[in-house]
Design a protein around this motif. Structure first.
Motif, PDB file in Angstrom:
ATOM      1  N   HIS A 249      53.313  29.973  -1.703  1.00  5.42           N
ATOM      2  CA  HIS A 249      53.031  29.867  -0.270  1.00  5.42           C
ATOM      3  C   HIS A 249      54.061  30.649   0.549  1.00  5.42           C
ATOM      4  N   VAL A 250      55.306  30.649   0.099  1.00  6.06           N
ATOM      5  CA  VAL A 250      56.348  31.421   0.781  1.00  6.06           C
ATOM      6  C   VAL A 250      56.014  32.908   0.725  1.00  6.06           C
ATOM      7  N   ALA A 251      55.636  33.384  -0.466  1.00  6.55           N
ATOM      8  CA  ALA A 251      55.311  34.808  -0.628  1.00  6.55           C
ATOM      9  C   ALA A 251      54.127  35.212   0.250  1.00  6.55           C
ATOM     10  N   ARG A 252      53.170  34.320   0.399  1.00  5.46           N
ATOM     11  CA  ARG A 252      51.993  34.611   1.222  1.00  5.46           C
ATOM     12  C   ARG A 252      52.300  34.554   2.709  1.00  5.46           C
ATOM     13  N   ALA A 253      53.392  33.877   3.073  1.00  2.74           N
ATOM     14  CA  ALA A 253      53.718  33.693   4.489  1.00  2.74           C
ATOM     15  C   ALA A 253      54.386  34.915   5.102  1.00  2.74           C
ATOM     16  N   VAL A 254      54.922  35.806   4.262  1.00  3.76           N
ATOM     17  CA  VAL A 254      55.652  36.965   4.775  1.00  3.76           C
ATOM     18  C   VAL A 254      55.009  38.260   4.286  1.00  3.76           C
ATOM     19  N   LYS A 255      55.326  39.347   4.969  1.00  2.72           N
ATOM     20  CA  LYS A 255      54.734  40.646   4.633  1.00  2.72           C
ATOM     21  C   LYS A 255      55.624  41.469   3.712  1.00  2.72           C
ATOM     22  N   VAL A 256      56.868  41.034   3.508  1.00  4.64           N
ATOM     23  CA  VAL A 256      57.780  41.765   2.622  1.00  4.64           C
ATOM     24  C   VAL A 256      57.730  41.157   1.229  1.00  4.64           C
ATOM     25  N   PRO A 257      58.085  41.927   0.197  1.00  8.01           N
ATOM     26  CA  PRO A 257      58.050  41.401  -1.168  1.00  8.01           C
ATOM     27  C   PRO A 257      59.029  40.247  -1.378  1.00  8.01           C
ATOM     28  N   VAL A 258      58.561  39.249  -2.104  1.00  9.25           N
ATOM     29  CA  VAL A 258      59.374  38.093  -2.477  1.00  9.25           C
ATOM     30  C   VAL A 258      59.518  38.122  -3.995  1.00  9.25           C
TER      31      VAL A 258
ATOM     32  N   VAL B 183      66.770  22.445  -7.969  1.00 11.66           N
ATOM     33  CA  VAL B 183      65.487  23.079  -7.683  1.00 11.66           C
ATOM     34  C   VAL B 183      65.027  22.697  -6.282  1.00 11.66           C
ATOM     35  N   LYS B 184      64.488  23.666  -5.549  1.00 12.02           N
ATOM     36  CA  LYS B 184      64.037  23.454  -4.173  1.00 12.02           C
ATOM     37  C   LYS B 184      62.505  23.385  -4.104  1.00 12.02           C
ATOM     38  N   GLY B 185      62.028  22.867  -2.989  1.00 15.76           N
ATOM     39  CA  GLY B 185      60.582  22.794  -2.772  1.00 15.76           C
ATOM     40  C   GLY B 185      59.934  21.599  -3.419  1.00 15.76           C
ATOM     41  N   LYS B 186      60.698  20.531  -3.598  1.00 11.54           N
ATOM     42  CA  LYS B 186      60.163  19.344  -4.290  1.00 11.54           C
ATOM     43  C   LYS B 186      59.368  18.422  -3.376  1.00 11.54           C
ATOM     44  N   ASN B 187      59.468  18.652  -2.073  1.00 10.22           N
ATOM     45  CA  ASN B 187      58.695  17.832  -1.136  1.00 10.22           C
ATOM     46  C   ASN B 187      58.241  18.692   0.035  1.00 10.22           C
ATOM     47  N   GLU B 188      57.432  18.116   0.898  1.00 14.06           N
ATOM     48  CA  GLU B 188      56.838  18.870   2.006  1.00 14.06           C
ATOM     49  C   GLU B 188      57.893  19.378   2.971  1.00 14.06           C
ATOM     50  N   GLU B 189      58.916  18.588   3.204  1.00 10.52           N
ATOM     51  CA  GLU B 189      59.976  19.001   4.131  1.00 10.52           C
ATOM     52  C   GLU B 189      60.701  20.235   3.602  1.00 10.52           C
ATOM     53  N   GLU B 190      61.024  20.221   2.313  1.00 14.07           N
ATOM     54  CA  GLU B 190      61.699  21.376   1.717  1.00 14.07           C
ATOM     55  C   GLU B 190      60.792  22.602   1.707  1.00 14.07           C
ATOM     56  N   ALA B 191      59.503  22.384   1.458  1.00 18.20           N
ATOM     57  CA  ALA B 191      58.552  23.496   1.440  1.00 18.20           C
ATOM     58  C   ALA B 191      58.476  24.160   2.816  1.00 18.20           C
ATOM     59  N   LYS B 192      58.397  23.359   3.868  1.00 17.72           N
ATOM     60  CA  LYS B 192      58.345  23.908   5.227  1.00 17.72           C
ATOM     61  C   LYS B 192      59.633  24.646   5.574  1.00 17.72           C
ATOM     62  N   ALA B 193      60.769  24.102   5.112  1.00 18.28           N
ATOM     63  CA  ALA B 193      62.052  24.735   5.399  1.00 18.28           C
ATOM     64  C   ALA B 193      62.150  26.098   4.712  1.00 18.28           C
ATOM     65  N   LEU B 194      61.600  26.197   3.513  1.00 21.84           N
ATOM     66  CA  LEU B 194      61.634  27.474   2.790  1.00 21.84           C
ATOM     67  C   LEU B 194      60.788  28.533   3.487  1.00 21.84           C
ATOM     68  N   ILE B 195      59.632  28.131   3.987  1.00 26.05           N
ATOM     69  CA  ILE B 195      58.789  29.076   4.723  1.00 26.05           C
ATOM     70  C   ILE B 195      59.482  29.507   6.010  1.00 26.05           C
ATOM     71  N   THR B 196      60.120  28.561   6.690  1.00 28.61           N
ATOM     72  CA  THR B 196      60.883  28.891   7.897  1.00 28.61           C
ATOM     73  C   THR B 196      62.003  29.872   7.580  1.00 28.61           C
ATOM     74  N   ASP B 197      62.700  29.633   6.470  1.00 29.21           N
ATOM     75  CA  ASP B 197      63.772  30.537   6.049  1.00 29.21           C
ATOM     76  C   ASP B 197      63.235  31.939   5.771  1.00 29.21           C
ATOM     77  N   ALA B 198      62.124  32.000   5.032  1.00 31.82           N
ATOM     78  CA  ALA B 198      61.549  33.301   4.672  1.00 31.82           C
ATOM     79  C   ALA B 198      61.133  34.081   5.915  1.00 31.82           C
ATOM     80  N   LEU B 199      60.504  33.415   6.844  1.00 35.12           N
ATOM     81  CA  LEU B 199      60.072  34.081   8.079  1.00 35.12           C
ATOM     82  C   LEU B 199      61.274  34.572   8.884  1.00 35.12           C
ATOM     83  N   ALA B 200      62.338  33.753   8.918  1.00 35.11           N
ATOM     84  CA  ALA B 200      63.541  34.147   9.661  1.00 35.11           C
ATOM     85  C   ALA B 200      64.204  35.364   9.029  1.00 35.11           C
ATOM     86  N   VAL B 201      64.268  35.389   7.701  1.00 24.54           N
ATOM     87  CA  VAL B 201      64.863  36.519   6.985  1.00 24.54           C
ATOM     88  C   VAL B 201      64.040  37.782   7.210  1.00 24.54           C
TER      89      VAL B 201
END
Length: 263
Positions: free
Chosen positions: A190-199, A152-170
């Motif tokens: 938070h990832v879904a809210r960070a991007v304009k495309v459906p997650v 499971v991902k997103g268990k800490n702040e570092e992983e959470a930031k990395a997921l948002i970075t990934d979503a924005l890059a995609v």
């Protein structure tokens, strides 16, 4: 559904209504799901639920093309996405070669690629060459051996930031939507809210823009184990076994075929 979704209508669904995605691997089930599901994913999960393998990694491009052709034969309304299997997109050029072949040999609407920032160049190259791409971030089934299991991902702040970075890059690379798998619910929100495309989530909570499940899990046909995120909407395995047992009993007792079922 009365009208097939397009990339534009899928994107417009964000903030309007949750999208429903389900896997299918053949025309029979695709036809059953077609009037209901927004999106049908021809997932490399077929390697496990259809092929009995322990993971998705040995699925081939030939297999994915064969099953995508079958699904497209059954699905007239659902938007069809085909997984690019492991090893078919190590570089942007190789990804384009294989995705082009898939598009030429079956009428899939889009392909799905696992990876975030590290696959942004590949996604952009496909989109620039007319291949619609759905991203996939979070837990990546094709990386399960390299990561030593399903984690499971997103268990800490570092992983959470990395997921948002990934979503924005995609998103910035041109993907029209993305799957997020095996991520803590609050982080996925938070990832879904960070991007304009459906997650679209699987094991990622209820605050994303849609959900996807493997059909054999959802219908209770797969008995080996049930992941925490799966809800069984049908006790399919028991119903099928009961039906086959009834058939066997009637064959052995010569109650089938009866007069009604005889020429």
């Amino acid at each position: 559904m009365t009208k097939k979704l397009s990339i534009t209508s899928i994107q417009k669904a964000k903030g309007d209504r949750p999208l429903t995605m389900i896997t299918a691997y053949d025309a029979l089930f695709a036809k059953l799901f077609d009037p209901i599901a927004d999106i049908i994913l021809v997932g490399d999960s077929l390697n496990m639920s259809f092929g009995g393998k322990k993971d998705t990694l040995s699925a081939t491009l030939d297999q994915m093309i064969y099953h995508t052709q079958a699904v497209c034969n059954g699905a007239q309304n659902s938007f069809v996405i085909a997984d690019m299997p492991f090893g078919t997109y190590p570089t942007a050029e190789k990804a384009l070669e294989n995705a082009t072949r898939l598009f030429q040999e079956c009428p899939a609407d889009a392909v799905k690629i696992e990876g975030g920032q590290n696959k942004a160049e590949t996604i952009r190259h496909l989109v620039d060459n007319g291949i619609a791409v759905c991203g996939h971030i979070g837990l990546l089934p094709q990386s399960v051996r390299g990561e030593g299991g399903y984690k499971v991902k997103g268990k800490n702040e570092e992983e959470a930031k990395a997921l948002i970075t990934d979503a924005l890059a995609v998103e910035q690379a041109g993907a029209f939507c993305m799957v997020i798998e095996g991520v803590k619910a609050e982080v996925a929100m938070h990832v879904a809210r960070a991007v304009k495309v459906p997650v679209i989530g699987i094991g990622a909570g209820n605050s994303v823009d849609g959900q996807v499940l493997v059909f054999s899990d959802m219908l209770g046909l797969f008995e080996a184990f049930t992941p925490k995120f799966v809800k069984k909407y049908l006790n399919g395995a028991e119903l099928v076994k009961e039906a086959v047992q009834n058939y066997k009993d009637e064959v052995e007792s010569r109650r089938f075929p009866d007069e009604i079922h005889t020429y």
